[in-house]
Each structure stands twice: as structure tokens, then as C-alpha cells.
Design an enzyme around this catalytic site. Structure first.
Site, PDB file in Angstrom:
ATOM      1  N   TYR A  29      -4.300   0.048   3.460  1.00 30.83           N
ATOM      2  CA  TYR A  29      -3.531  -0.566   2.456  1.00 30.83           C
ATOM      3  C   TYR A  29      -4.115  -1.803   2.013  1.00 30.83           C
ATOM      4  O   TYR A  29      -5.141  -2.582   2.672  1.00 30.83           O
ATOM      5  CB  TYR A  29      -2.360  -0.863   2.928  1.00 30.83           C
ATOM      6  CG  TYR A  29      -1.880  -2.251   3.830  1.00 30.83           C
ATOM      7  CD1 TYR A  29      -1.621  -3.144   3.330  1.00 30.83           C
ATOM      8  CD2 TYR A  29      -2.266  -2.098   5.127  1.00 30.83           C
ATOM      9  CE1 TYR A  29      -1.202  -4.380   4.133  1.00 30.83           C
ATOM     10  CE2 TYR A  29      -2.102  -3.178   5.985  1.00 30.83           C
ATOM     11  CZ  TYR A  29      -1.582  -4.203   5.282  1.00 30.83           C
ATOM     12  OH  TYR A  29      -1.467  -5.384   6.381  1.00 30.83           O
ATOM     13  N   ARG A  48     -12.638  -4.019  -0.464  1.00 30.08           N
ATOM     14  CA  ARG A  48     -11.818  -3.985   0.955  1.00 30.08           C
ATOM     15  C   ARG A  48     -11.191  -2.757   1.218  1.00 30.08           C
ATOM     16  O   ARG A  48     -11.167  -2.145   2.365  1.00 30.08           O
ATOM     17  CB  ARG A  48     -11.278  -5.250   1.282  1.00 30.08           C
ATOM     18  CG  ARG A  48     -10.840  -5.259   2.782  1.00 30.08           C
ATOM     19  CD  ARG A  48     -10.317  -6.631   3.008  1.00 30.08           C
ATOM     20  NE  ARG A  48      -9.032  -6.692   2.399  1.00 30.08           N
ATOM     21  CZ  ARG A  48      -8.145  -7.734   2.758  1.00 30.08           C
ATOM     22  NH1 ARG A  48      -8.587  -8.892   3.604  1.00 30.08           N
ATOM     23  NH2 ARG A  48      -6.993  -7.841   2.028  1.00 30.08           N
ATOM     24  N   HIS A 116       7.237 -11.141  -6.323  1.00 27.13           N
ATOM     25  CA  HIS A 116       6.532 -11.932  -5.544  1.00 27.13           C
ATOM     26  C   HIS A 116       7.562 -13.257  -5.093  1.00 27.13           C
ATOM     27  O   HIS A 116       8.210 -13.652  -5.901  1.00 27.13           O
ATOM     28  CB  HIS A 116       5.140 -12.530  -6.126  1.00 27.13           C
ATOM     29  CG  HIS A 116       4.738 -13.745  -5.547  1.00 27.13           C
ATOM     30  ND1 HIS A 116       3.881 -13.290  -4.475  1.00 27.13           N
ATOM     31  CD2 HIS A 116       4.679 -14.991  -5.705  1.00 27.13           C
ATOM     32  CE1 HIS A 116       3.676 -14.565  -3.837  1.00 27.13           C
ATOM     33  NE2 HIS A 116       3.979 -15.611  -4.734  1.00 27.13           N
ATOM     34  N   LYS A 148      -8.376  -2.731   7.415  1.00 22.83           N
ATOM     35  CA  LYS A 148      -6.811  -2.740   7.075  1.00 22.83           C
ATOM     36  C   LYS A 148      -6.014  -1.769   7.068  1.00 22.83           C
ATOM     37  O   LYS A 148      -5.665  -0.991   5.995  1.00 22.83           O
ATOM     38  CB  LYS A 148      -6.783  -3.594   5.606  1.00 22.83           C
ATOM     39  CG  LYS A 148      -5.431  -4.303   5.104  1.00 22.83           C
ATOM     40  CD  LYS A 148      -5.657  -5.455   3.780  1.00 22.83           C
ATOM     41  CE  LYS A 148      -4.338  -5.825   3.727  1.00 22.83           C
ATOM     42  NZ  LYS A 148      -4.051  -6.941   4.885  1.00 22.83           N
ATOM     43  N   GLU A 181      -7.254 -14.717  14.226  1.00 20.03           N
ATOM     44  CA  GLU A 181      -6.440 -14.970  12.988  1.00 20.03           C
ATOM     45  C   GLU A 181      -5.096 -14.689  13.453  1.00 20.03           C
ATOM     46  O   GLU A 181      -4.588 -14.222  14.526  1.00 20.03           O
ATOM     47  CB  GLU A 181      -6.966 -13.536  12.339  1.00 20.03           C
ATOM     48  CG  GLU A 181      -6.444 -12.257  12.901  1.00 20.03           C
ATOM     49  CD  GLU A 181      -6.997 -11.073  12.123  1.00 20.03           C
ATOM     50  OE1 GLU A 181      -7.101 -11.376  10.605  1.00 20.03           O
ATOM     51  OE2 GLU A 181      -7.208  -9.988  12.441  1.00 20.03           O
TER      52      GLU A 181
END
Length: 285
Positions: A29, A48, A116, A148, A181
Site C-alpha cells: 500500500y 515505492r 485529511h 510497505k 523508525e
């Protein structure tokens, strides 16, 4: 919402329980956001997405141009009053309950659009606290964090710890004990005027926003390095911040029990936040 080219309302959208994305987590995703209804860093996100899909031997059925058109159609149909959060999910598709990819002749492509939501104003102005997760980031030889993947249990468990501790995010270590991360973002620290972030060899997802911030740093003349970081390095950090698509740059003022610098967002972080906002219009699709 858009499923394989057909628009649906939130309550009407359905994906088969025989989809291998649901059964096995076989899928990837990307999350984008819009500014003025235009997707930000679209080309970088698509690179990506395709790189993640390639690692699963999964093909995307649309070209970048056609996928951008589908996103625009879905955003327009949502008729949001402001900007959009856009989530693209690509799965193996529907097939028998076996691991053989040949059982799924057609991948499933879903585009989710919703409003958003910016980080809280107080988080951006005053900084946030991170939990140091006890959950270790996936080993690259297992489910590689560079993919991802729709399989987010590792991240979810880390974030659940952060919620229990009342923290904004969870900072994760890798199997070697290095800082890696966050559950939903990348991490940076500033030490002696130099911007530091864990290297890809730490086993992390290379964030699109992480890359954009490094570009902004270069434009400002702020020295930046990929650097192996440990928990003990936090004591010498003067600043810290996290980066993600939906959050942009959020200052970090405490990680676990360690206060960062003087406990307030620092000047390098603020300069980068200003540069980020100024550079956004040049990278819209």
C-alpha cells in the site's frame, strides 16, 4: 472509495473474503495526501509502491498516469470540503486458499479517500513524546520493512504500547538494538547542527517524506547524514522530529524517559518546517 475502477460509498464497499490480501496479508500500500486537491509527491510514492509490489512478484494493473486519473476521480467523487487522505492498496487478488500466486489471476486495486486530518496544533507547536517500543522491528530476513506491506501487525503492536503510555508515536529498535523508525513515521535527531537519521541498513521503510526532508535540508545547507543511532545517543541530541506523509514534520521533545535538548522544538526543526511548506507547491501532481 474505488475498488477495481468502480466507485462506492463507504458503507457499500466490499472486498471478497477470499482475497489473499485479507487471507494472508499479501499486498502492499501507499498513503498520499493532497494539497489543494492535488496529490503530493505522487511519482515518489508510485516508485515505492511498484518496488514493494516487485518484492512480492505482484504486478500493478495500471500505469502511473491511469492510477493518477483514478485517484483524481475518487477524490472528486468524495467531494470533501478540504484536502484528502488517499490510501492505495494493491493485493494479490481473489483465489483459492493456497499460497500459490497462480491461484489469483487478477490483483485487487483499492483507492480509499477520506478527509485529511492535520496533527494537533499543540503537537506541532510544542512537540510530542514518543514511547520506546518493546516490540522489535521486523528482521529484514523476515517480512522486510522495506516492503510497505499490508501486514502491519508489527507496527500495530508497537502503536498499541504507545497508546497505553499516552505517547504520540512508538519508536522501534531493530534486532541489533539500534534505533530504527517509528511505527508510522521516520525519525531524525539533530546533534551539533548535523541532521541524523538511521540508515537503510537499520532495516526501515525509506519514507517518501524522509527523502523530501533531506532534500529540504540540502537546499538550506543543513548538513545531514545517515547514522547508526542507539538509545544512548538521545542524551546528546539537541533536537528531534518525525516525518510522515500525513504529518509532514512533527517536533519530538521527549523519547521514553529522555528529554530532547531543552524540551522544546529547536531551530533546525523550525527551519525545515518552513522550507517544507514553501517547497510543497513545486511537487504536486
Amino acid at each position: 472509495m474505488n475498488i477495481d475502477g468502480t466507485l462506492y460509498g463507504r458503507d457499500d464497499a466490499r472486498v471478497s473474503v477470499f482475497d489473499h490480501g485479507f487471507l494472508f496479508g499479501e499486498g502492499v500500500y501507499e498513503v498520499l495526501r493532497t494539497y489543494g486537491q492535488r496529490p503530493f509527491l505522487f511519482a515518489e510514492h508510485m516508485r515505492r509502491l511498484r518496488a514493494s509490489a516487485d518484492r512480492l512478484a505482484l504486478s500493478c494493473p495500471l500505469s502511473d498516469e491511469d492510477l493518477l486519473a483514478r485517484i483524481r476521480d475518487t477524490v472528486a467523487a468524495a467531494a470533501l470540503p478540504g484536502d484528502a487522505y488517499v490510501r492505495i492498496l494493491l493485493t494479490r487478488g481473489v483465489g483459492e486458499i493456497v499460497y500459490d500466486p497462480a491461484a489469483c489471476p487478477t490483483p485487487t486495486l483499492v483507492v480509499i479517500v477520506k478527509p485529511h486530518v492535520d496533527p494537533p496544533v499543540e503537537a506541532v507547536r510544542g512537540g510530542v513524546r514518543l514511547a520506546l517500543a518493546s516490540v522489535v522491528r521486523n528482521h529484514p530476513g523476515s517480512v522486510d520493512p522495506a516492503i510497505k506491506s499490508n501486514n502491519l501487525l508489527n507496527n500495530a503492536l508497537a502503536m498499541q504500547q504507545a497508546y497505553r503510555e499516552g505517547a504520540f508515536e512508538a519508536l522501534m529498535k531493530n534486532h541489533r538494538g539500534e534505533l530504527c523508525e517509528c511505527a508510522q513515521s521516520n525519525i531524525f535527531v539533530v546533534r551539533d547542527g548535523v541532521l541524523l537519521t538511521p540508515p537503510t541498513s537499520a532495516g526501515l521503510l525509506v519514507g517518501v517524506t524522509r527523502g523530501f526532508v533531506l532534500e529540504c535540508a540540502a537546499d538550506l545547507g543543513v548538513p545531514a547524514e545517515e547514522c547508526v543511532l542507539h538509545e544512548t545517543d538521545l542524551a546528546s541530541a539537541q533536537e528531534s522530529f518525525l516525518t510522515s506523509t500525513t504529518r509532514e514534520i512533527v517536533p519530538v521533545v521527549r523519547i521514553g524517559a529522555q528529554t530532547i535538548g531543552d524540551g522544546a522544538p529547536g531551530p533546525v526543526t523550525r527551519r525545515l518546517m518552513t522550507a517544507f511548506a514553501a517547497a510543497v507547491p513545486s511537487r504536486l501532481s
